[in-house]
Design an enzyme around this catalytic site. Structure first.
Site, PDB file in Angstrom:
ATOM      1  N   LYS A 111       0.836  -1.218   0.000  1.00 34.76           N
ATOM      2  CA  LYS A 111       0.000   0.000   0.000  1.00 34.76           C
ATOM      3  C   LYS A 111       0.866   1.263   0.000  1.00 34.76           C
ATOM      4  O   LYS A 111       0.615   2.201  -0.749  1.00 34.76           O
ATOM      5  CB  LYS A 111      -0.915   0.043   1.242  1.00 34.76           C
ATOM      6  CG  LYS A 111      -1.845  -1.135   1.383  1.00 34.76           C
ATOM      7  CD  LYS A 111      -2.767  -0.982   2.578  1.00 34.76           C
ATOM      8  CE  LYS A 111      -2.073  -0.946   3.920  1.00 34.76           C
ATOM      9  NZ  LYS A 111      -1.425  -2.222   4.316  1.00 34.76           N
ATOM     10  N   ARG A 165      -9.369   0.759   9.107  1.00 31.00           N
ATOM     11  CA  ARG A 165      -8.912  -0.601   9.393  1.00 31.00           C
ATOM     12  C   ARG A 165      -9.981  -1.430  10.098  1.00 31.00           C
ATOM     13  O   ARG A 165      -9.762  -2.605  10.370  1.00 31.00           O
ATOM     14  CB  ARG A 165      -7.716  -0.506  10.326  1.00 31.00           C
ATOM     15  CG  ARG A 165      -6.396  -0.568   9.528  1.00 31.00           C
ATOM     16  CD  ARG A 165      -5.401  -1.213  10.058  1.00 31.00           C
ATOM     17  NE  ARG A 165      -4.123  -1.541  10.156  1.00 31.00           N
ATOM     18  CZ  ARG A 165      -3.026  -0.937   9.771  1.00 31.00           C
ATOM     19  NH1 ARG A 165      -3.053   0.189   9.139  1.00 31.00           N
ATOM     20  NH2 ARG A 165      -1.866  -1.472  10.002  1.00 31.00           N
ATOM     21  N   ARG A 184      11.861  -6.441   5.295  1.00 32.25           N
ATOM     22  CA  ARG A 184      11.669  -5.000   5.091  1.00 32.25           C
ATOM     23  C   ARG A 184      12.446  -4.186   6.130  1.00 32.25           C
ATOM     24  O   ARG A 184      12.520  -4.567   7.289  1.00 32.25           O
ATOM     25  CB  ARG A 184      10.165  -4.688   5.206  1.00 32.25           C
ATOM     26  CG  ARG A 184       9.829  -3.228   4.974  1.00 32.25           C
ATOM     27  CD  ARG A 184       8.422  -3.074   4.504  1.00 32.25           C
ATOM     28  NE  ARG A 184       7.481  -2.965   5.610  1.00 32.25           N
ATOM     29  CZ  ARG A 184       6.192  -2.671   5.443  1.00 32.25           C
ATOM     30  NH1 ARG A 184       5.706  -2.483   4.229  1.00 32.25           N
ATOM     31  NH2 ARG A 184       5.390  -2.600   6.469  1.00 32.25           N
ATOM     32  N   ARG A 194      11.432  -2.454  11.893  1.00 30.11           N
ATOM     33  CA  ARG A 194      10.444  -1.906  12.821  1.00 30.11           C
ATOM     34  C   ARG A 194      10.185  -2.878  13.969  1.00 30.11           C
ATOM     35  O   ARG A 194      10.264  -4.081  13.787  1.00 30.11           O
ATOM     36  CB  ARG A 194       9.126  -1.649  12.066  1.00 30.11           C
ATOM     37  CG  ARG A 194       9.130  -0.356  11.300  1.00 30.11           C
ATOM     38  CD  ARG A 194       7.992  -0.226  10.318  1.00 30.11           C
ATOM     39  NE  ARG A 194       6.703  -0.736  10.765  1.00 30.11           N
ATOM     40  CZ  ARG A 194       5.589  -0.657  10.030  1.00 30.11           C
ATOM     41  NH1 ARG A 194       5.616  -0.072   8.850  1.00 30.11           N
ATOM     42  NH2 ARG A 194       4.467  -1.138  10.484  1.00 30.11           N
ATOM     43  N   ARG A 206      -0.232  -9.258  13.440  1.00 28.75           N
ATOM     44  CA  ARG A 206      -0.794  -8.229  12.553  1.00 28.75           C
ATOM     45  C   ARG A 206      -1.612  -8.865  11.430  1.00 28.75           C
ATOM     46  O   ARG A 206      -2.657  -8.339  11.044  1.00 28.75           O
ATOM     47  CB  ARG A 206       0.330  -7.370  11.962  1.00 28.75           C
ATOM     48  CG  ARG A 206       0.865  -6.349  12.957  1.00 28.75           C
ATOM     49  CD  ARG A 206       2.169  -5.764  12.503  1.00 28.75           C
ATOM     50  NE  ARG A 206       2.036  -4.875  11.378  1.00 28.75           N
ATOM     51  CZ  ARG A 206       3.047  -4.573  10.544  1.00 28.75           C
ATOM     52  NH1 ARG A 206       4.218  -5.113  10.700  1.00 28.75           N
ATOM     53  NH2 ARG A 206       2.841  -3.717   9.563  1.00 28.75           N
TER      54      ARG A 206
END
Ligand code: AMP
Length: 214
Positions: free
Chosen positions: A13, A88, A127, A160, A171
């Site tokens: 996204k 969300r 990532r 992160r 998540r």
């Protein structure tokens, strides 16, 4: 362009939103980026959001609607916006509907980026993100030139806190339970467009076609 980008964490996204901003000056609004900046700055908002974020849980709908109610009224939104990571939950989607109706605004469409779970897991564990400018890297396919240093701003590039395997798995579960039902919500509104694509170019081309942009 006024779009919502739906999709699991790691579906792309943010990357798609960044590329779309270059097309017509629409702004990318990422609730995750807003919250991370608040946590880094140690604000009241950051303190309220930090624990849920670290565990990969959602921050409360009230807190998020407070942020977005203000953000969507800012001047830079007049050219259009790409909502990345918001709404969300169904209550957020309903609150957004009311908010936009009150402002006399309509969304062009809601893009659901559908990427297989194994691709997502691989992307998220590899990532890395710049904590200063939010640029996104990948240790395998797109590492920064100097390890741990952002090519764009020189800031620190790190994994992160919520991209450990345990937090990622939570998540994805939270996404399936609370966010995936939004596809049905927007289908009923006649706004949904689903794209099965792992390349951001393919997603962008599909969006341009849908909204009649060359
Ligand atoms: P993201 O970068 O969009 O994956 O967001 C990172 C984290 O911020 C999420 O795992 C949530 O804890 C929180 N967050 C971001 N956007 C929202 C939202 N719209 N509603 C609730 N929590 C959110």
């Amino acid at each position: 362009m006024k779009l919502i980008l739906l999709g699991a964490p790691g579906a792309g996204k943010g990357t798609v939103a960044k590329l779309l901003t270059q097309l017509d000056g629409s702004v990318q609004i990422s609730t995750g980026d807003i919250l991370r900046a608040a946590v880094a700055a140690g604000t009241e908002l950051g303190k309220k959001a930090e624990a849920a974020m670290k565990a990969g849980d959602l921050v409360s709908d009230d807190l998020i609607m407070g942020i977005m109610g203000e953000r969507l009224k800012q001047d830079d939104c007049k050219k259009g916006y790409l909502l990345d990571g918001f709404p969300r939950t169904i209550p957020q989607a309903e609150a957004l509907k009311k908010l936009l109706a009150g402002m006399g605004e309509k969304l062009d469409c809601v893009v659901n980026i559908d990427v297989p779970r194994d691709v997502i897991l691989d992307r998220l564990t590899t990532r890395r993100t710049c904590t200063k400018c939010n640029a996104i890297y990948n240790v395998k396919s797109n590492p920064p030139k100097k390890t741990g240093v952002c090519d764009k701003c020189g800031g620190p590039v790190v994994q992160r806190d919520d991209e450990t395997e345990a937090a990622i798995s939570n998540r994805l579960d939270v996404y399936n339970q609370k966010t995936a039902p939004l596809a049905g919500f927007y289908e009923k509104e006649g706004l949904l467009m689903s794209v099965n694509a792992t390349s951001s170019e393919a997603v962008i081309n599909a969006i341009k076609k849908r909204i009649g942009m060359k």
